[in-house]
Design an enzyme around this catalytic site. Structure first.
Site, short mmCIF file in Angstrom:
data_model
loop_
_atom_site.label_atom_id
_atom_site.label_comp_id
_atom_site.label_asym_id
_atom_site.label_seq_id
_atom_site.Cartn_x
_atom_site.Cartn_y
_atom_site.Cartn_z
N HIS A 1 2.35 -4.12 15.47
CA HIS A 1 1.52 -4.64 16.56
C HIS A 1 2.03 -4.22 17.92
CE1 HIS A 1 -0.33 -6.95 13.32
NE2 HIS A 1 -1.40 -6.80 14.08
N ASN B 1 -5.14 -1.33 8.73
CA ASN B 1 -3.68 -1.40 8.95
C ASN B 1 -3.04 -2.24 7.84
OD1 ASN B 1 -4.39 -0.20 11.34
ND2 ASN B 1 -4.30 -2.09 12.52
N ASP B 2 -3.64 -3.40 7.62
CA ASP B 2 -3.08 -4.26 6.58
C ASP B 2 -3.49 -3.81 5.18
OD1 ASP B 2 -1.39 -6.20 7.76
OD2 ASP B 2 -3.15 -7.03 8.76
N ARG C 1 -11.74 -12.84 16.43
CA ARG C 1 -11.04 -13.12 15.18
C ARG C 1 -10.23 -14.39 15.34
NH1 ARG C 1 -6.83 -8.85 12.88
NH2 ARG C 1 -5.59 -9.55 14.64
N ARG D 1 4.33 -2.40 7.50
CA ARG D 1 3.83 -1.51 8.56
C ARG D 1 4.72 -1.47 9.78
NH1 ARG D 1 -1.46 -5.13 10.35
NH2 ARG D 1 -1.34 -4.10 12.36
N GLU E 1 -8.79 -6.80 4.23
CA GLU E 1 -7.49 -6.19 4.54
C GLU E 1 -6.43 -6.50 3.49
OE1 GLU E 1 -6.17 -7.41 8.42
OE2 GLU E 1 -6.64 -9.51 8.08
N ARG F 1 -8.37 -9.87 19.26
CA ARG F 1 -7.21 -10.45 18.56
C ARG F 1 -6.79 -11.72 19.30
NH1 ARG F 1 -5.81 -4.67 17.64
NH2 ARG F 1 -5.31 -4.42 15.43
#
Ligand code: PEP
Ligand code: MG
Length: 581
Positions: A205, A471-472, A349, A482, A448, A312
């Site tokens: 992140h 990403n996840d 989200r 990650r 995800e 986010r």
């Protein structure tokens, strides 16, 4: 002597400037430049803090309990000695006078400089005094912040805080061992023109936020913060993932030329802002923005994004030492984003806290636990229904002021889906009972976790839309953390298993008539645009900084030619990117 440092390239471009080393102090350190007329006041401020700490330690020494271990007095004496040390004092004055650093920044910089000298000492006893110096510096910093001393408060925050007001013209490049995503957010208003960290993966992140700053950045450079010295001249090449320390004049000239080329490229791209986003064969593609803060809406509109595909919201919650935003504060933040988007849809989200986005910067999980597999995202929300309901009420209320979609991260179980939907109903009922107005929302789920991608019919039955969090999805499919640079080479969006999960999700969405987007970093990486188009994707969500680059790819694409190629990649056990012309 010139040398290079290699890491993972996370944000493109070239930066040339002086290195600013930021220590991972246990205390947040403000970094800003002072006005020259405040130099003496700043030196007095630190001298006062040092005197106060000397008094504090002398008091402790004089009132030492009888049964206290005798080493304690010796340690306090060492600390007092370090406080009197002229190198520390002179060094701090130098950074304040000559560089106009604020007192805290000057102290932490001088600490770094002296700590290195300790590291190089042969004598083990002297080498170990570095820890004492760290404690002394921390005591002074705590005193300046008005915090209780470390013997009373153990809260460990590893962050840095930048309140940069630049009074010099030299571009600054931040060099740090680690930065939390919350630290990165504070740099949104800063003067840094690039940054490099020792740790972190491409889709950590911290890297994601760095990309949103649109400044060149490198992560996973392992020992950069030890090799680079304060004030070194450096070139940061965010395309190649390379930092050149102390470059020769010829190399500097070459990179200055590259830098000018990059600026020209950007100017050229900016002309695409109002061009309709349509492929050569007439397919209309939606490019949406990922944002972290309501104010990012300006950047989203600035590049012509047609909505926010991922807000986010957890960034409203981070770095606040557990003082979470209440319903009113959240409501206002969501309304600001909605207002900023001027009638375009905003997908908010629900909080995705945990893993490399801890709520409390100091919180450390035991090393045998992997927080990415722990109480993260929707699991965290469901574990704290009051907090979750507060967020849902704020979102529903904000929906009365513009088109809002609510998106749920990291769902994997039918039970979680049911509980989540039940909480959304309950939040509506609570608002109704109080006579508070709220608006209609579409509700979507992130895909995800591989489990979700393997039960799409269930998800499509319960939700209005889906968004692939690649990403996840990659992290969990390949079991690759990650944020861990040690396994970064295994983090592979082109892995056949990953591609098949992405493809089946897009196909299931199309078959059911429900929208599917990709909001992971793959959506904003132009090298994957044609592949995703070939797989049938029509909605991409990415950082505003990426929108025009991806648009350029879309404008050059013919989806009719891409479908067969994408299918052939799905059938391959070693797919590679080489789209048809
Ligand atoms: C993702 O996982 O792809 C995603 C978009 O969410 P985040 O990066 O915030 O985990
Ligand atoms: Mg995610």
């Amino acid at each position: 002597m010139s040398f290079t440092i290699h890491g993972l390239a996370v944000a493109r471009g070239i930066a040339i400037g002086r290195a600013v080393l930021v220590a991972s102090s246990r205390v947040d350190v403000a970094h800003y430049f002072i006005d020259p007329e405040h130099v003496n006041a700043e030196i007095r401020r630190i001298a006062n803090a040092r005197d106060a700490v000397v008094q504090e330690l002398q008091h402790l020494l004089q009132h030492m309990p009888k049964d206290a271990p005798h080493e304690l007095a010796a340690i306090l004496e060492v600390h007092l000695m370090l406080l009197e040390d002229q190198t520390l004092i002179d060094g701090v004055k130098h950074w304040i006078r000559d560089r106009l650093y604020n007192a805290e920044w000057a102290l932490s910089t001088q600490y770094e400089t002296v700590a290195r000298q300790f590291d190089e000492m042969d004598d083990i006893y002297l080498r170990e005094r570095k820890g004492d110096l760290e404690q002394v510096v921390e005591r002074i910093l705590r005193h300046m912040k008005g915090l209780p001393d470390a013997t009373q408060a153990h809260a460990r925050t590893s962050g840095v805080q930048a309140e940069m007001v630049d009074h010099t013209d030299t571009p600054l490049i931040l060099v740090a061992h680690d930065l939390s995503p919350a630290d990165m957010l504070t740099f949104k208003q800063s003067v840094f023109v690039g940054f490099i960290t020792d740790v972190g993966g491409k889709t950590s992140h911290t890297a994601i936020v760095a990309r949103s700053l649109d400044i060149p950045a490198i992560v996973g450079a392992r020992t950069a913060s030890q090799l680079v010295q304060q004030d070194d001249w450096v070139i940061l090449d965010g395309d190649a993932g390379v930092m050149i320390v102390d470059p020769s004049p010829i190399v500097l000239e070459e990179y200055a030329f590259k830098q000018r080329q990059t600026t020209l490229d950007r100017e050229r791209l900016s002309r695409l802002r109002t061009t309709p986003c349509v492929t050569l064969d007439g397919e209309r593609i939606e490019l949406l923005a990922n944002i972290e803060l309501p104010g990012d809406a300006d950047a989203a509109l600035g590049v012509g994004a047609v909505g926010v595909g991922l807000f986010r919201s957890e960034f409203l919650f981070m770095g606040r030492d557990r003082d979470l935003p209440g319903e009113e504060e959240q409501f206002k933040a969501y309304c600001r984003a909605i207002e900023g988007m001027k009638g375009l849809p905003v997908t908010i989200r629900t909080i995705d806290i945990g893993a490399d986005k801890p709520l409390d910067r100091g919180a450390k999980e035991p090393t045998y636990l992997n927080p990415a597999l722990g109480l993260r995202a929707i699991r965290w929300s469901l574990a704290d229904p009051d907090m979750f309901l507060t967020q849902l009420r704020a979102m529903l209320r904000a929906a009365a002021y513009g088109p809002v979609k609510i998106m749920i991260p990291m769902l994997a179980h039918l039970g979680e889906i049911r509980q989540t939907l039940h909480h959304i109903d309950e939040a509506r009922n609570q608002l109704r009972a109080k006579g508070v107005s709220f608006g209609p929302v579409q509700i979507g789920a992130m895909i995800e976790v591989p489990a979700a991608a393997l039960m799409l019919d269930t998800f499509l039955r319960h939700f209005d839309f889906l968004s692939l969090g690649t990403n996840d999805l990659i992290q969990y499919t390949l079991a690759i953390d990650r944020a861990d640079e040690e396994v970064a080479h295994l983090y592979d969006p082109m892995h056949p298993a990953v591609l098949r999960l992405i493809a089946s999700t897009i196909a299931a969405g199309a078959a059911s008539g429900k929208a599917v987007s990709v909001c992971g970093e793959m959506a904003g990486d132009p090298q994957y645009t044609k592949l995703l188009l070939g797989l049938g994707l029509r909605q991409f969500s990415m950082h505003p900084t990426q929108v025009l680059r991806v648009k350029q790819e879309v404008l050059r694409a013919d989806t009719r030619k891409l479908v067969g190629w994408a299918r052939s990649l799905l059938a391959s056990d070693a797919p590679s990117l080489n789209p048809p012309a």
